[in-house]
Design a protein around this motif. Structure first.
Motif, mmCIF file in Angstrom:
data_model
loop_
_atom_site.group_PDB
_atom_site.id
_atom_site.type_symbol
_atom_site.label_atom_id
_atom_site.label_comp_id
_atom_site.label_asym_id
_atom_site.label_seq_id
_atom_site.Cartn_x
_atom_site.Cartn_y
_atom_site.Cartn_z
ATOM 1 N N ILE A 1 0.907 -1.072 -0.119
ATOM 2 C CA ILE A 1 -0.227 -0.220 0.026
ATOM 3 C C ILE A 1 0.730 1.247 0.150
ATOM 4 O O ILE A 1 1.746 1.274 0.776
ATOM 5 N N ILE A 2 0.763 2.097 -1.137
ATOM 6 C CA ILE A 2 1.605 3.059 -1.184
ATOM 7 C C ILE A 2 0.753 4.605 -1.230
ATOM 8 O O ILE A 2 -0.570 4.413 -1.309
ATOM 9 N N GLY A 3 1.617 5.746 -1.144
ATOM 10 C CA GLY A 3 0.873 6.760 -0.833
ATOM 11 C C GLY A 3 1.567 7.773 0.034
ATOM 12 O O GLY A 3 2.271 7.368 0.953
ATOM 13 N N PRO A 4 0.934 9.136 -0.017
ATOM 14 C CA PRO A 4 1.852 10.139 0.697
ATOM 15 C C PRO A 4 1.560 10.156 2.171
ATOM 16 O O PRO A 4 0.677 9.338 2.478
ATOM 17 N N SER A 5 2.285 10.755 3.072
ATOM 18 C CA SER A 5 2.284 10.638 4.462
ATOM 19 C C SER A 5 0.655 11.159 4.885
ATOM 20 O O SER A 5 0.430 11.998 4.210
ATOM 21 N N ILE B 1 1.928 -4.792 3.204
ATOM 22 C CA ILE B 1 2.918 -3.849 3.596
ATOM 23 C C ILE B 1 2.696 -2.747 3.243
ATOM 24 O O ILE B 1 2.350 -2.065 2.020
ATOM 25 N N VAL B 2 2.711 -1.685 4.124
ATOM 26 C CA VAL B 2 2.663 -0.154 3.974
ATOM 27 C C VAL B 2 4.127 0.394 3.730
ATOM 28 O O VAL B 2 4.928 0.008 4.228
ATOM 29 N N THR B 3 4.299 0.830 2.767
ATOM 30 C CA THR B 3 5.767 1.550 2.633
ATOM 31 C C THR B 3 5.602 2.699 1.894
ATOM 32 O O THR B 3 4.930 3.225 1.025
ATOM 33 N N HIS B 4 6.719 3.667 2.149
ATOM 34 C CA HIS B 4 6.769 4.818 1.649
ATOM 35 C C HIS B 4 7.927 4.787 0.535
ATOM 36 O O HIS B 4 8.203 5.775 -0.313
ATOM 37 N N ASN B 5 8.528 3.577 0.681
ATOM 38 C CA ASN B 5 9.604 3.412 -0.502
ATOM 39 C C ASN B 5 9.261 2.550 -1.592
ATOM 40 O O ASN B 5 8.956 1.502 -1.737
ATOM 41 N N MET B 6 8.960 3.330 -2.749
ATOM 42 C CA MET B 6 8.492 2.819 -3.907
ATOM 43 C C MET B 6 9.377 1.460 -4.502
ATOM 44 O O MET B 6 8.672 0.574 -4.698
ATOM 45 N N ARG B 7 10.675 1.629 -4.379
ATOM 46 C CA ARG B 7 11.541 0.783 -4.952
ATOM 47 C C ARG B 7 11.156 -0.526 -4.215
ATOM 48 O O ARG B 7 11.127 -1.589 -4.615
ATOM 49 N N GLN B 8 10.859 -0.360 -2.936
ATOM 50 C CA GLN B 8 10.520 -1.393 -1.970
ATOM 51 C C GLN B 8 9.027 -2.310 -2.525
ATOM 52 O O GLN B 8 9.249 -3.271 -2.716
ATOM 53 N N ALA B 9 8.428 -1.121 -2.881
ATOM 54 C CA ALA B 9 6.802 -1.628 -3.207
ATOM 55 C C ALA B 9 7.001 -2.392 -4.556
ATOM 56 O O ALA B 9 6.786 -3.564 -4.925
ATOM 57 N N ALA B 10 8.111 -2.089 -5.457
ATOM 58 C CA ALA B 10 8.034 -2.627 -6.786
ATOM 59 C C ALA B 10 8.889 -3.924 -6.757
ATOM 60 O O ALA B 10 8.753 -4.798 -7.420
ATOM 61 N N ARG B 11 10.017 -3.753 -5.687
ATOM 62 C CA ARG B 11 10.762 -5.143 -5.495
ATOM 63 C C ARG B 11 10.027 -6.340 -5.004
ATOM 64 O O ARG B 11 10.202 -7.551 -5.345
#
Lengths: 276, 291
Positions: free
Chosen positions: A58-62, A226-236
């Motif tokens: 789950i991505i998105g701004p703070s 997983i909630v993450t701020h890290n786009m690369r992590q989401a992509a990985r």
């Protein structure tokens, strides 16, 4: 540039994990879920499906409500004084906000790992791992539990670092180790779903990498959100990605699609960093 | 560099020095007075402090008099006070921190407890006299004294325990709930053990206060001349501070020496208790260094 870079990560990721969403069984489904805190709306009409044995990012701004969404899924949101919630969440086709559902039993099946490592300070490393099992009375303090401790710590890739000091205070560990201990603690209770709220935000790249490979190794047994701020992590690491913006679910789908050809311009703007 | 630019700095330096001296003397003067006082007591009392003194009954002859009943009375009193006040105070703190809704009633109770902690001890003595000694008919018993003392230290125990519970971070509680714990399990297995050292510290300090308190005991009728040992909670009793008061008020200088010796015993006990509480805090802080 950033956007293309992420797409590149996804395409390599896709070869290693890629499993089309369509084959998968939905384990969690939210239906017009809205949540607020002291009359401030945090989540607005979220309709999301999470499939079994899968990693969803789950991505998105703070402040867009990512953490609140996780807390709604294991009914932690209602613990905060002044919070309200409407809508339904189906876990294995049963509405978890139904009166007949005991939130305590639900939380035993849906584990949550927090952003800030929170090992129990009064307990040793070993006792921390077992604490979930004690609390749920799956075992008592006399049970021979060494193999359970070892298993959970092995899974969380922490065993080799702590095997000689299992009786030390959990606070003698470093931040990254504490976070892995918290994951081990959640895993020891054998939940069906593991929710992680920015588990790597306070960790260095090495610890982050360890936790990522840990999550990848767990995805065949658990459903992971997983909630993450890290786009690369989401992509990985993720198979599916959901993008939240100011309390609304903008879109969700296979990570490959979201990162390479998002349907919404807002998603594209966010992923490419043109976001304001 | 031109002189006018340096002047303000030079003046600030002098002010700085002066302030330092003021602060230093503010610390040294009270310490000095305390040391002189303690030194005087120590020099006067130490010669009288021997095994005989600790194991004898009070007597009309100062050289035969001892503090055995006072020591036993004080221990008995403190033990009972602890048994009564600690569970009550800690439970009240748990209720306020963990269960109570934070509404207007809660804030009224909170302020009342804070006020109760600063009520003069003699008032508690009067209360004890009215309720425990007279209304409940406990007479001048250890139990009446202990109940009165419990009232006196309850607000302190509640306040320190609440602070200790409050210091357990929200994240720890969340972590516990996320594992599927009930509120009872969360409090009993996680929050209390985590807060335990601080609760203990508060409890020890409260107990130390109970040992030293005199006024309420005078009011509820601790006797100062006693020739038997307290055997049950309903016995008459004396306590160390009462014994000291009694000896000081006598005209013979020999009794003043006895009083000094008893003061040494009382102070040593209290310092020991304080030291234990500091030690516990130190140990735990060291163990949980990065919490």
């Amino acid at each position: 540039m950033q956007f293309q870079f992420l797409s590149a990560i996804v395409s390599t990721n896709n070869e290693t994990i890629g499993n089309p969403m369509s084959d998968r069984q939905v384990i969690l489904r939210t239906e017009s879920l809205s949540a607020s805190f002291e009359n401030k709306k945090i989540l607005n009409d979220i309709n999301l499906e999470i499939s079994k044995r899968n990693i969803m990012a789950i991505i998105g701004p703070s402040g867009c409500g990512k953490s609140t969404l996780l807390r709604c899924i294991n009914r932690m949101h209602e613990l905060i004084y002044g919070s309200t919630l409407s809508g339904r969440i189906y876990f294995e086709n049963k509405n978890i906000y139904d009166k007949s559902v005991d939130p305590i039993l639900l939380r035993r099946r849906i584990g949550l790992v927090f952003q800030k490592p929170n090992p129990f300070p009064s307990m040793s490393i070993k006792d921390n791992v077992l604490s979930g099992l004690w609390l749920t009375q799956k075992i008592n303090k006399k049970t021979d539990s060494d193999h359970l401790v070892e298993n959970a710590l092995q899974q969380a890739v922490l065993w080799d670092e702590v095997k000689d000091r299992l009786d030390d205070s959990s606070l003698s560990l470093s931040g990254g180790q504490q976070q892995r201990l918290c994951i081990a603690r959640a895993l020891a209770s054998k939940p069906d779903v593991l929710l992680l709220d920015e588990p790597c935000s306070s960790l260095d790249p090495i610890a982050t990498q360890r936790i990522e490979s840990l999550l990848l190794s767990l995805k065949n047994t658990y459903t992971i959100v997983i909630v993450t701020h890290n786009m690369r992590q989401a992509a990985r690491i993720s198979n599916t990605t959901a993008f939240l913006l100011s309390g609304r679910l903008i879109e969700y789908g296979e990570t490959t699609h979201i990162f390479t050809s998002p349907q919404e311009t807002q998603t594209e703007d966010y992923l490419s960093g043109h976001f304001d | 560099m031109p002189r006018y630019k340096r002047q303000p700095i030079a003046r600030h330096r002098i002010v700085d020095k002066l302030f330092f001296i003021v602060c230093l003397s503010a610390m040294i003067i009270p310490m000095l007075l305390l040391i002189i006082l303690l030194g005087d007591v120590l020099i006067t009392g130490i010669e009288r402090l021997n095994l005989n003194f600790l194991t004898s009954f009070p007597s009309r002859k100062p050289q035969n008099a001892g503090i055995l009943p006072a020591i036993l009375g004080s221990s008995y009193l403190v033990l009972l006070t602890g048994i009564i006040a600690l569970p009550l105070g800690i439970s009240a703190a748990i209720y306020m921190e963990e269960y109570s809704k934070k509404n207007r009633l809660y804030y009224i109770i909170e302020i009342t407890i804070a006020n109760l902690a600063s009520v003069p001890s003699i008032i508690y003595g009067m209360l004890g006299l009215t309720i425990f000694v007279r209304a409940l008919g406990l007479e001048r018993s250890i139990l009446a004294g202990a109940l009165t003392m419990s009232l006196l230290i309850l607000p302190i125990i509640i306040i320190t325990s609440r602070e200790a519970l409050h210091a357990v971070p929200r994240t720890i509680r969340d972590g516990c709930y996320a594992l599927g714990a009930t509120r009872w399990q969360m409090i009993w297995q996680i929050v209390l053990p985590t807060a335990f050292p601080n609760i203990l510290t508060g409890a020890i300090l409260a107990i130390a206060r109970a040992i030293g308190e005199t006024a309420p005991l005078i009011i509820v009728g601790a006797v100062s001349y006693i020739t038997f040992l307290p055997i049950s909670p309903f016995s008459e009793f004396t306590a160390l501070p009462i014994q000291i008061l009694n000896w000081i008020s006598r005209p013979q200088p020999e009794f003043a020496v006895n009083a000094s010796a008893a003061i040494i015993v009382l102070l040593t006990t209290m310092l020991l208790l304080n030291a234990i509480s500091i030690f516990i805090r130190y140990r735990v802080n060291k163990q949980r260094n990065n919490w």
